[in-house]
Write a protein that holds these residues in place. Structure first.
Motif, PDB file in Angstrom:
ATOM      1  N   VAL A  51       1.289  -1.710  -0.186  1.00 13.47           N
ATOM      2  CA  VAL A  51       0.001  -0.280  -0.031  1.00 13.47           C
ATOM      3  C   VAL A  51       0.766   1.490   0.067  1.00 13.47           C
ATOM      4  O   VAL A  51       1.753   1.512   1.117  1.00 13.47           O
ATOM      5  N   LEU A  52       1.212   1.523  -1.422  1.00 13.05           N
ATOM      6  CA  LEU A  52       1.672   3.302  -0.931  1.00 13.05           C
ATOM      7  C   LEU A  52       1.172   4.212  -1.444  1.00 13.05           C
ATOM      8  O   LEU A  52       0.134   4.886  -1.792  1.00 13.05           O
ATOM      9  N   GLY A  53       1.540   5.435   0.141  1.00 15.18           N
ATOM     10  CA  GLY A  53       0.730   6.005   0.535  1.00 15.18           C
ATOM     11  C   GLY A  53      -0.090   5.575   1.398  1.00 15.18           C
ATOM     12  O   GLY A  53      -1.629   5.451   1.012  1.00 15.18           O
ATOM     13  N   ALA A  54      -0.320   5.233   2.462  1.00 14.49           N
ATOM     14  CA  ALA A  54      -0.767   4.621   3.929  1.00 14.49           C
ATOM     15  C   ALA A  54      -1.986   5.959   3.757  1.00 14.49           C
ATOM     16  O   ALA A  54      -2.754   4.759   4.435  1.00 14.49           O
ATOM     17  N   GLY A  55      -2.369   6.848   3.522  1.00 13.87           N
ATOM     18  CA  GLY A  55      -3.162   7.402   3.689  1.00 13.87           C
ATOM     19  C   GLY A  55      -3.969   7.421   5.266  1.00 13.87           C
ATOM     20  O   GLY A  55      -5.522   7.758   4.929  1.00 13.87           O
ATOM     21  N   GLY A  56      -3.541   7.347   6.444  1.00 11.22           N
ATOM     22  CA  GLY A  56      -4.371   7.129   7.052  1.00 11.22           C
ATOM     23  C   GLY A  56      -5.219   5.990   7.649  1.00 11.22           C
ATOM     24  O   GLY A  56      -5.651   5.420   8.618  1.00 11.22           O
ATOM     25  N   LYS A  61      -7.839  -0.211   6.693  1.00  8.43           N
ATOM     26  CA  LYS A  61      -8.971  -1.274   6.676  1.00  8.43           C
ATOM     27  C   LYS A  61      -9.615  -1.582   5.934  1.00  8.43           C
ATOM     28  O   LYS A  61     -10.156  -3.044   6.478  1.00  8.43           O
ATOM     29  N   ALA A  62     -10.252  -1.161   4.766  1.00  9.74           N
ATOM     30  CA  ALA A  62     -11.227  -1.480   3.916  1.00  9.74           C
ATOM     31  C   ALA A  62     -10.659  -3.140   3.580  1.00  9.74           C
ATOM     32  O   ALA A  62     -11.989  -3.885   3.689  1.00  9.74           O
ATOM     33  N   PHE A  72      -0.146  -6.802   4.604  1.00  9.55           N
ATOM     34  CA  PHE A  72       0.113  -5.503   3.918  1.00  9.55           C
ATOM     35  C   PHE A  72       1.405  -5.225   4.572  1.00  9.55           C
ATOM     36  O   PHE A  72       1.986  -5.096   5.354  1.00  9.55           O
ATOM     37  N   ASP A  73       2.176  -4.269   3.591  1.00 10.55           N
ATOM     38  CA  ASP A  73       3.170  -3.363   4.003  1.00 10.55           C
ATOM     39  C   ASP A  73       2.826  -2.504   3.423  1.00 10.55           C
ATOM     40  O   ASP A  73       2.802  -1.746   2.365  1.00 10.55           O
ATOM     41  N   ALA A  74       2.740  -1.341   4.626  1.00  5.73           N
ATOM     42  CA  ALA A  74       1.763   0.361   3.940  1.00  5.73           C
ATOM     43  C   ALA A  74       3.010   1.028   4.688  1.00  5.73           C
ATOM     44  O   ALA A  74       3.843   1.794   5.324  1.00  5.73           O
ATOM     45  N   THR A  86      -2.237   3.594  11.975  1.00  2.79           N
ATOM     46  CA  THR A  86      -1.884   2.183  13.055  1.00  2.79           C
ATOM     47  C   THR A  86      -3.385   2.585  14.000  1.00  2.79           C
ATOM     48  O   THR A  86      -4.018   1.425  14.669  1.00  2.79           O
ATOM     49  N   LYS A  87      -3.388   3.890  14.274  1.00  4.11           N
ATOM     50  CA  LYS A  87      -4.682   3.504  15.066  1.00  4.11           C
ATOM     51  C   LYS A  87      -6.571   3.736  14.190  1.00  4.11           C
ATOM     52  O   LYS A  87      -7.448   2.752  14.601  1.00  4.11           O
ATOM     53  N   THR A  88      -6.424   4.203  12.805  1.00  3.97           N
ATOM     54  CA  THR A  88      -7.484   3.611  12.246  1.00  3.97           C
ATOM     55  C   THR A  88      -7.749   2.308  12.016  1.00  3.97           C
ATOM     56  O   THR A  88      -8.972   1.139  12.446  1.00  3.97           O
ATOM     57  N   LEU A  89      -6.815   1.290  11.927  1.00  7.92           N
ATOM     58  CA  LEU A  89      -6.887  -0.518  11.340  1.00  7.92           C
ATOM     59  C   LEU A  89      -7.285  -0.671  13.015  1.00  7.92           C
ATOM     60  O   LEU A  89      -8.064  -1.808  13.261  1.00  7.92           O
ATOM     61  N   GLY A  90      -6.868   0.197  14.487  1.00 10.98           N
ATOM     62  CA  GLY A  90      -7.011  -0.571  15.801  1.00 10.98           C
ATOM     63  C   GLY A  90      -6.467  -2.364  15.387  1.00 10.98           C
ATOM     64  O   GLY A  90      -5.429  -2.633  15.312  1.00 10.98           O
ATOM     65  N   PRO A  91      -7.469  -3.388  15.978  1.00 10.96           N
ATOM     66  CA  PRO A  91      -6.622  -4.577  16.041  1.00 10.96           C
ATOM     67  C   PRO A  91      -6.161  -5.197  14.420  1.00 10.96           C
ATOM     68  O   PRO A  91      -5.752  -6.625  14.430  1.00 10.96           O
ATOM     69  N   LEU A  92      -6.841  -4.841  13.200  1.00  7.18           N
ATOM     70  CA  LEU A  92      -6.274  -5.154  12.410  1.00  7.18           C
ATOM     71  C   LEU A  92      -4.927  -4.551  12.058  1.00  7.18           C
ATOM     72  O   LEU A  92      -4.033  -4.953  11.060  1.00  7.18           O
ATOM     73  N   ALA A  93      -4.261  -3.708  12.870  1.00  9.38           N
ATOM     74  CA  ALA A  93      -2.978  -3.536  12.348  1.00  9.38           C
ATOM     75  C   ALA A  93      -1.702  -4.649  12.891  1.00  9.38           C
ATOM     76  O   ALA A  93      -0.523  -4.051  12.190  1.00  9.38           O
ATOM     77  N   SER A  94      -2.334  -5.747  13.425  1.00  8.48           N
ATOM     78  CA  SER A  94      -1.293  -6.749  13.019  1.00  8.48           C
ATOM     79  C   SER A  94      -0.919  -7.783  11.939  1.00  8.48           C
ATOM     80  O   SER A  94       0.008  -8.341  11.490  1.00  8.48           O
ATOM     81  N   ARG A  95      -1.862  -7.015  11.298  1.00  6.86           N
ATOM     82  CA  ARG A  95      -1.419  -7.605   9.742  1.00  6.86           C
ATOM     83  C   ARG A  95      -0.736  -6.593   9.068  1.00  6.86           C
ATOM     84  O   ARG A  95      -0.913  -7.271   7.693  1.00  6.86           O
ATOM     85  N   VAL A  96      -0.082  -6.006   9.543  1.00  5.00           N
ATOM     86  CA  VAL A  96       0.187  -4.632   8.587  1.00  5.00           C
ATOM     87  C   VAL A  96       1.743  -3.835   8.634  1.00  5.00           C
ATOM     88  O   VAL A  96       1.542  -4.030  10.207  1.00  5.00           O
ATOM     89  N   ARG A  97       1.989  -4.327   8.069  1.00  2.93           N
ATOM     90  CA  ARG A  97       4.019  -3.429   8.833  1.00  2.93           C
ATOM     91  C   ARG A  97       4.084  -2.540   8.002  1.00  2.93           C
ATOM     92  O   ARG A  97       4.089  -2.096   6.880  1.00  2.93           O
TER      93      ARG A  97
END
Length: 228
Positions: A51-56, A61-62, A72-74, A86-97
């Protein structure tokens, strides 16, 4: 390669981002859904997505909510936007670097897909070409790259000004104050190196993407998918 300062280093821009972007971009949430559909056509159930340009974090998340096997790599040049993601993703952030920087700071992959939503229009043509080529280099063969950004089909300055007036009118219709809408369009005209759809397509094709297809068009925004 020298990178330009990023507008979203401004805390005020970050705090209001989620609300503003949904007003400023037609069918914003639908774009996320369409990106998922286009990626899903070719990506495996356990796809690793750049994800290039994490955009918040909104598009990440979607995608993460509807594809539980994807990781994902953001990447984003504004640290504040990564914090917001990170705040927007909440628990989903565990799948995002998260990676602070530009495409050259992204992992080498290979990725099963990549997105760049509302990002490339901030880059001058030379840097766009470099960025597209570096995304292509990080993708597995056949992997989709989904891009959406400002792209104005203007043959001259008068036609471009006409499209920007329409953009301003659409912002007002979406609930943005007229003065703020005019300021936004003035900033685009003065600071954002918007290209034409033909130029945008040529950059993707020049970077080695095939089957480049326009899948989204709404006033001053266009979207394409191409394949590595």
């Amino acid at each position: 390669m020298t990178q330009a300062p990023h507008a979203f280093d401004d805390p005020a821009q970050v705090d209001s981002y989620a609300e503003r972007v949904a007003q400023m971009v037609p069918a914003y949430r639908d774009v996320h859904r369409m990106a998922g559909v286009l990626i899903d056509e070719r990506a495996p159930h356990d796809a690793r997505v750049l994800v290039l340009g994490a955009g918040g974090g909104l598009e990440t998340k979607a995608l993460a909510e509807t594809r539980p096997g994807w990781t994902f790599d953001a990447v984003d040049p504004a640290a504040a936007m990564l914090d917001l993601a990170t705040k927007t993703l909440g628990p989903l952030a565990s799948r995002v670097r998260m990676h602070h920087g530009y495409i050259d700071d992204a992992p080498h992959g290979p990725f099963a897909a990549a997105t760049s939503l509302l990002t490339l229009h901030f880059l001058e043509p030379e840097l766009r070409r470099h960025t597209a080529a570096e995304v292509r280099r990080r993708l597995a063969p056949g992997a989709p790259f989904v891009v959406v950004h400002l792209s104005i089909p203007a043959r001259d300055d008068a036609e471009r000004a006409s499209w920007l007036r329409r953009h301003a009118a659409n912002l007002v219709a979406a609930g943005i104050e007229p003065e703020a809408a005019e300021q936004a369009c003035a900033a685009i005209a003065a600071q954002v190196p918007v290209l034409t759809p033909d130029q945008d397509r040529a950059i993707l094709e020049g970077a080695g993407f095939t089957e480049v297809t326009e899948f989204f068009s709404a006033f001053t925004f266009r979207g394409w998918v191409g394949y590595a």
